[in-house]
Design an enzyme around this catalytic site. Structure first.
Site, PDB file in Angstrom:
ATOM      1  N   HIS A 184       0.832  -1.211   0.000  1.00  0.00           N
ATOM      2  CA  HIS A 184       0.000   0.000   0.000  1.00  0.00           C
ATOM      3  C   HIS A 184       0.867   1.262   0.000  1.00  0.00           C
ATOM      4  O   HIS A 184       0.616   2.199  -0.761  1.00  0.00           O
ATOM      5  CB  HIS A 184      -0.917  -0.020   1.226  1.00  0.00           C
ATOM      6  N   HIS A 189       1.141   5.079  -2.148  1.00  0.00           N
ATOM      7  CA  HIS A 189       1.436   6.443  -1.686  1.00  0.00           C
ATOM      8  C   HIS A 189       2.761   7.022  -2.162  1.00  0.00           C
ATOM      9  O   HIS A 189       2.829   8.180  -2.575  1.00  0.00           O
ATOM     10  CB  HIS A 189       1.486   6.479  -0.147  1.00  0.00           C
ATOM     11  N   GLU A 229      -6.457   8.875  -0.678  1.00  0.00           N
ATOM     12  CA  GLU A 229      -6.594   7.416  -0.520  1.00  0.00           C
ATOM     13  C   GLU A 229      -7.461   6.777  -1.606  1.00  0.00           C
ATOM     14  O   GLU A 229      -7.114   5.730  -2.128  1.00  0.00           O
ATOM     15  CB  GLU A 229      -7.183   7.069   0.845  1.00  0.00           C
ATOM     16  N   SER A 248      -3.159   0.455  -4.978  1.00  0.00           N
ATOM     17  CA  SER A 248      -2.362  -0.585  -4.326  1.00  0.00           C
ATOM     18  C   SER A 248      -3.167  -1.842  -4.064  1.00  0.00           C
ATOM     19  O   SER A 248      -2.688  -2.758  -3.416  1.00  0.00           O
ATOM     20  CB  SER A 248      -1.807  -0.050  -3.001  1.00  0.00           C
TER      21      SER A 248
HETATM   22 FE   LIG Z   1      -3.006   4.992   2.936  1.00  0.00          FE
END
Ligand SMILES: [Fe+2]
Length: 307
Positions: A184, A189, A229, A248
């Site tokens: 993730h 990110h 997100e 992700s």
């Molecule tokens: Fe996150």
């Protein structure tokens, strides 16, 4: 860093800076200590976690979390010697995501991922990604044991620092994780921080988090959730993903473009009042018309906060 829809060109080609962050000076001396950082359920895995009843997995996760914890005492990042099984999970997920990214990821993200230069064959270490980020945007990663609360996570962005886990998800559900993991972080990110404008944007959100009231921090958390997100963006008439939680997770990414999801036009008031849960697939997502619009709306919103 090219293309009209990409964030970076906006600061490169206009006189006005994206955000006023000159008053936030970043140096190691400014970094607060981690000692009083509030964690959310850091010591336990929820029952719906695929690894909850796997003793071997829990031990390994705790060991890697322990390395991250050590950083809080020493300030030194320990590289993780990932096992073949862990590398296998990474390879499987990274390859599958790469395919889906071609179809669904925003141009902005694809460029950022290329700029970070991580491999689909090997889990990247925080130290090597830090070297790259330092060259490009002076952003950095600090290891963390798990999910931290919203104010802590967002506030660290104001020191151009992202808190990042190092352990990897359970092998039984490679498409899904109910908590942040290295997939993730490193695929969702971290690429975005190679982009100066996104790094500045994140720092500005961090600044907002530091001065927000308790209610504002909840709202800011929702704004972050439905944009950084789980955000979708309109690019050349098509809807694309730029949110880390989508990019992700191949389960979430396919779901985001299915008819099970309601994709709404972005509306600030709706978003900051729209509650979410961490672990379910998202039933509603918001589409921003452009990064410039998101930036402007966020700037106006945070300027309402009283410092
Ligand atoms: Fe996150």
């Amino acid at each position: 860093m090219k293309g009209a829809a990409a964030m970076p060109t906006e600061t490169a080609t206009t006189v006005e800076p994206a955000f006023n962050v000159e008053n936030i000076h970043v140096s190691d001396a400014d970094l607060p200590t981690f000692t009083d950082m509030p964690f959310e359920d850091i010591e336990e895995l929820h029952l719906d976690h695929p690894g909850a009843s796997d003793v071997e997995y829990r031990t390994r996760r705790d060991y890697i979390a322990g390395l991250s914890r050590k950083f809080r005492e020493t300030g030194v990042i320990t590289d993780v010697e990932y096992t073949e099984e862990e590398q296998g999970i990474w390879r499987h997920v990274a390859a599958r995501l790469e395919e889906l990214h071609k179809k669904h990821a925003s141009a902005f993200y694809l460029q950022a991922k290329q700029d970070l230069g991580i491999s689909n064959y090997r889990i990247p270490q925080l130290t090597e990604m830090n070297r790259r980020l330092k060259e490009l945007t002076n952003f950095r990663l600090a290891p963390i044991e798990g999910l931290v609360d919203t104010r802590a996570f967002l506030s660290w962005l104001s020191w151009r620092t992202m808190l990042s886990t190092q352990y990897i998800r359970h092998h039984s559900r490679p498409e899904y994780t109910p908590e942040p993991d290295i997939v993730h972080e490193a695929i969702g990110h971290i690429p975005m921080f190679t982009n100066t404008n996104f790094a500045d944007y994140s720092q500005f959100i961090g600044h907002g988090a530091r001065i927000a009231t308790d209610q504002q921090i909840e709202e800011l958390g929702r704004l972050y959730w439905y944009t950084v997100e789980f955000g979708l963006v309109e690019e050349k008439g098509e809807i694309k993903a730029y949110g880390a939680g989508l990019l992700s997770s191949f389960g979430e990414l396919e779901h985001a473009f299915s008819d099970k999801v309601e994709r709404r036009p972005f509306d600030l008031e709706q978003v900051i009042n729209h509650d979410f849960t961490y672990s379910d697939m998202q039933p509603v997502l918001y589409v921003i018309p452009s990064y410039a619009e998101l930036k402007e709306v966020t700037r106006n919103y945070i300027s309402r906060f009283k410092g």
